[in-house]
Design a protein around this motif. Sequence first.
Motif, PDB file in Angstrom:
ATOM      1  N   HIS A 129     104.331  25.165  26.685  1.00  0.00           N
ATOM      2  CA  HIS A 129     103.231  24.511  27.384  1.00  0.00           C
ATOM      3  C   HIS A 129     103.629  23.093  27.747  1.00  0.00           C
ATOM      4  O   HIS A 129     104.629  22.568  27.253  1.00  0.00           O
ATOM      5  CB  HIS A 129     101.979  24.476  26.488  1.00  0.00           C
ATOM      6  N   ASP A 130     102.880  22.486  28.630  1.00  0.00           N
ATOM      7  CA  ASP A 130     103.026  21.048  28.883  1.00  0.00           C
ATOM      8  C   ASP A 130     101.624  20.476  29.085  1.00  0.00           C
ATOM      9  O   ASP A 130     100.633  21.165  28.828  1.00  0.00           O
ATOM     10  CB  ASP A 130     103.945  20.767  30.078  1.00  0.00           C
ATOM     11  N   ASP A 131     101.530  19.242  29.544  1.00  0.00           N
ATOM     12  CA  ASP A 131     100.220  18.601  29.666  1.00  0.00           C
ATOM     13  C   ASP A 131      99.304  19.330  30.649  1.00  0.00           C
ATOM     14  O   ASP A 131      98.083  19.264  30.534  1.00  0.00           O
ATOM     15  CB  ASP A 131     100.379  17.140  30.123  1.00  0.00           C
ATOM     16  N   ALA A 132      99.907  20.011  31.625  1.00  0.00           N
ATOM     17  CA  ALA A 132      99.092  20.663  32.651  1.00  0.00           C
ATOM     18  C   ALA A 132      98.582  22.027  32.204  1.00  0.00           C
ATOM     19  O   ALA A 132      97.617  22.545  32.767  1.00  0.00           O
ATOM     20  CB  ALA A 132      99.894  20.807  33.944  1.00  0.00           C
ATOM     21  N   GLY A 133      99.234  22.622  31.201  1.00  0.00           N
ATOM     22  CA  GLY A 133      98.769  23.930  30.762  1.00  0.00           C
ATOM     23  C   GLY A 133      99.883  24.788  30.186  1.00  0.00           C
ATOM     24  O   GLY A 133     100.887  24.286  29.685  1.00  0.00           O
ATOM     25  N   ILE A 134      99.672  26.104  30.298  1.00  0.00           N
ATOM     26  CA  ILE A 134     100.576  27.077  29.694  1.00  0.00           C
ATOM     27  C   ILE A 134     101.757  27.336  30.627  1.00  0.00           C
ATOM     28  O   ILE A 134     101.622  27.245  31.843  1.00  0.00           O
ATOM     29  CB  ILE A 134      99.815  28.400  29.439  1.00  0.00           C
ATOM     30  N   LYS A 135     102.911  27.642  30.041  1.00  0.00           N
ATOM     31  CA  LYS A 135     104.076  28.048  30.837  1.00  0.00           C
ATOM     32  C   LYS A 135     104.584  29.376  30.275  1.00  0.00           C
ATOM     33  O   LYS A 135     105.507  29.403  29.463  1.00  0.00           O
ATOM     34  CB  LYS A 135     105.173  26.980  30.756  1.00  0.00           C
ATOM     35  N   TRP A 136     103.969  30.472  30.700  1.00  0.00           N
ATOM     36  CA  TRP A 136     104.308  31.777  30.122  1.00  0.00           C
ATOM     37  C   TRP A 136     105.752  32.180  30.393  1.00  0.00           C
ATOM     38  O   TRP A 136     106.201  32.102  31.539  1.00  0.00           O
ATOM     39  CB  TRP A 136     103.409  32.877  30.701  1.00  0.00           C
ATOM     40  N   PRO A 137     106.437  32.686  29.365  1.00  0.00           N
ATOM     41  CA  PRO A 137     107.683  33.412  29.637  1.00  0.00           C
ATOM     42  C   PRO A 137     107.321  34.641  30.486  1.00  0.00           C
ATOM     43  O   PRO A 137     106.243  35.214  30.305  1.00  0.00           O
ATOM     44  CB  PRO A 137     108.154  33.843  28.247  1.00  0.00           C
ATOM     45  N   GLU A 138     108.207  35.027  31.389  1.00  0.00           N
ATOM     46  CA  GLU A 138     107.856  36.120  32.302  1.00  0.00           C
ATOM     47  C   GLU A 138     107.469  37.404  31.579  1.00  0.00           C
ATOM     48  O   GLU A 138     106.608  38.149  32.027  1.00  0.00           O
ATOM     49  CB  GLU A 138     109.005  36.394  33.282  1.00  0.00           C
ATOM     50  N   ALA A 139     108.109  37.657  30.443  1.00  0.00           N
ATOM     51  CA  ALA A 139     107.892  38.933  29.755  1.00  0.00           C
ATOM     52  C   ALA A 139     106.452  39.119  29.270  1.00  0.00           C
ATOM     53  O   ALA A 139     105.997  40.240  29.104  1.00  0.00           O
ATOM     54  CB  ALA A 139     108.846  39.057  28.564  1.00  0.00           C
ATOM     55  N   VAL A 140     105.739  38.034  29.044  1.00  0.00           N
ATOM     56  CA  VAL A 140     104.382  38.169  28.527  1.00  0.00           C
ATOM     57  C   VAL A 140     103.336  37.554  29.462  1.00  0.00           C
ATOM     58  O   VAL A 140     102.158  37.503  29.120  1.00  0.00           O
ATOM     59  CB  VAL A 140     104.241  37.519  27.129  1.00  0.00           C
ATOM     60  N   SER A 191      97.270  25.350  21.500  1.00  0.00           N
ATOM     61  CA  SER A 191      97.155  26.733  21.972  1.00  0.00           C
ATOM     62  C   SER A 191      95.689  27.165  22.018  1.00  0.00           C
ATOM     63  O   SER A 191      95.271  27.867  22.949  1.00  0.00           O
ATOM     64  CB  SER A 191      97.946  27.674  21.080  1.00  0.00           C
ATOM     65  N   HIS A 192      94.922  26.746  21.037  1.00  0.00           N
ATOM     66  CA  HIS A 192      93.503  27.086  21.013  1.00  0.00           C
ATOM     67  C   HIS A 192      92.788  26.460  22.210  1.00  0.00           C
ATOM     68  O   HIS A 192      92.023  27.116  22.918  1.00  0.00           O
ATOM     69  CB  HIS A 192      92.901  26.580  19.692  1.00  0.00           C
ATOM     70  N   ARG A 193      93.087  25.184  22.453  1.00  0.00           N
ATOM     71  CA  ARG A 193      92.496  24.477  23.601  1.00  0.00           C
ATOM     72  C   ARG A 193      92.828  25.180  24.902  1.00  0.00           C
ATOM     73  O   ARG A 193      91.954  25.435  25.729  1.00  0.00           O
ATOM     74  CB  ARG A 193      93.077  23.059  23.659  1.00  0.00           C
ATOM     75  N   LEU A 194      94.103  25.505  25.070  1.00  0.00           N
ATOM     76  CA  LEU A 194      94.527  26.101  26.331  1.00  0.00           C
ATOM     77  C   LEU A 194      93.978  27.511  26.507  1.00  0.00           C
ATOM     78  O   LEU A 194      93.643  27.920  27.616  1.00  0.00           O
ATOM     79  CB  LEU A 194      96.060  26.090  26.429  1.00  0.00           C
ATOM     80  N   MET A 195      93.870  28.253  25.410  1.00  0.00           N
ATOM     81  CA  MET A 195      93.322  29.611  25.536  1.00  0.00           C
ATOM     82  C   MET A 195      91.849  29.566  25.947  1.00  0.00           C
ATOM     83  O   MET A 195      91.393  30.394  26.741  1.00  0.00           O
ATOM     84  CB  MET A 195      93.484  30.380  24.221  1.00  0.00           C
TER      85      MET A 195
END
Length: 458
Positions: free
Chosen positions: A351-362, A40-44
Amino acid sequence: MIRFLCGACPINKSSAEPMRLSRYFLPILRETPKEAELVSHRLMLRAGMIRQEAAGIYAFLPLGLRVLNKICAIVREEQDRSGAIELLMPTIQSADLWRESGRYDDYGKEMLRIKDRHEREMLYGPTNEEMITEIFRAYVRSYKDLPLNLYHLQWKFRDEVRPRFGTMRAREFLMKDAYSFDLDYAGARHAYNKMFVAYLRTFARMGLRAIPMVADTGPIGGNLSHEFIILASTGESEVFCHRDYLKFPIPDADVNFDDVAAIQAIVDTWTSRYAATSEKHDAAAFEALPADKKMSARGIEVGHIFYFGTKYSKPMRAVVAGPDGGEHPVQMGSYGIGPTRLVAAIIEAFHDDAGIKWPEAVAPFRLAILNLKQGDSATDAACESLYRELSARGVELLYNDLDERPGPKFAAADLIGIPWQILVGPKGLAEGKVELKCRADGSRELLTPADALARFAR
RNA sequence: CGGAGUGUGGCUCAGCCUGGUAGAGCACCUCGUUCGGGACGAGGGGGUCGCAGGUUCAAAUCCUGCCACUCCGACCA
């Protein structure tokens, strides 16, 4: 539209304004900064959501702020629904207040102590029990003004020996903290239960299954406490619980928070099975569970609720007159949620290898339009038309109108995790179609721009 | 706070051991060719090598002190 509510505070409403990437500030990193260990830190960092300014201290960049605001909005809605009332207390507090409760000396080096120009001792608040008690006692005199639950969203500072994991374990962090006031234990218990139920709804709306676990009360004090834990392989602590927690129902939005028995019933259900963090773990009780019901996992604490009775009201003389005419120290509880930690926790879960997968609500935006051939007149026109029509219908969208090849646009869209992508290029338009991609499962479908529009219009 | 490590252009890193005019890839700027999963060519800009002392004819490189950050441990929303 003016959405400015409060400059320095984290209380801004989410902005629904659509955005062209060419005019946005989204500093995406192609390579991973070396300090980031946790995904999460990496992706942020890579998604341009945060910037570290010092150990455990982060600036929220525009994309990160949008997510943070979405989370805060949900927290706020569920607090309000349960009957809690928002106010805003300062970050800086007077040491005198903490001497009243006796915690000034107890709290130790975790508290950031500072002096003002007059050499007065101040501190950057790590929590607000003393201050809310001071506010309460200044105004409330009668049991008739109870029950009362006051909350705020404010930055806190705890000078952790070792901050790490980005905003998951930061020194400065945003916290929603609520404080309940009741005349007696029964009232306080109901206040506790209301927050318990509100928390179940709050985390569920973010796509998370949070499991309430019996918890230590730590320096806050008290004897009734639950931590709300989400399960994630990268969690900081080891937790043990019954598998039934994965399928207990989440209370509906129309749950009646004044129905004491109904609220108690929900809490009873959600505390009916074994669930404990490692500090409170009872190995024998856990081993007694059926083998197929035993779950041991790593968890992330995203909320914590306490009942602590008169721990602060007594020394600080927060008393109300009861029906008997006598003085009673008020019964209190406090209830925390860490939105800045939740941003990271949600990424850990999605998340997956390509990046974040946000739930729609956030999600920072609901939809991204990718112009796959900027400068091609038909493609530009189709994108502009979609952008205009979707904007007019209030869809939160980010239009990638950069003069860039398709590859980097795909990569960026996947990285920042916007739930839906509309890919617009000459190939599809030749057939009168655009492509709609779902980030969560990678599914794609071809459809006309009009159908795409209808899909997202409200 | 104990232990380990790292500071060199915006990012990832080489150079340090064995002192001798600061490098690569990515990113950025210009031009051209490209254009549905991180293009290619040509040209260009950008770094007092974390800071302060010291040794030396000469320090990114050796020595001393300090600072910042990271990782492991104890601690924590």
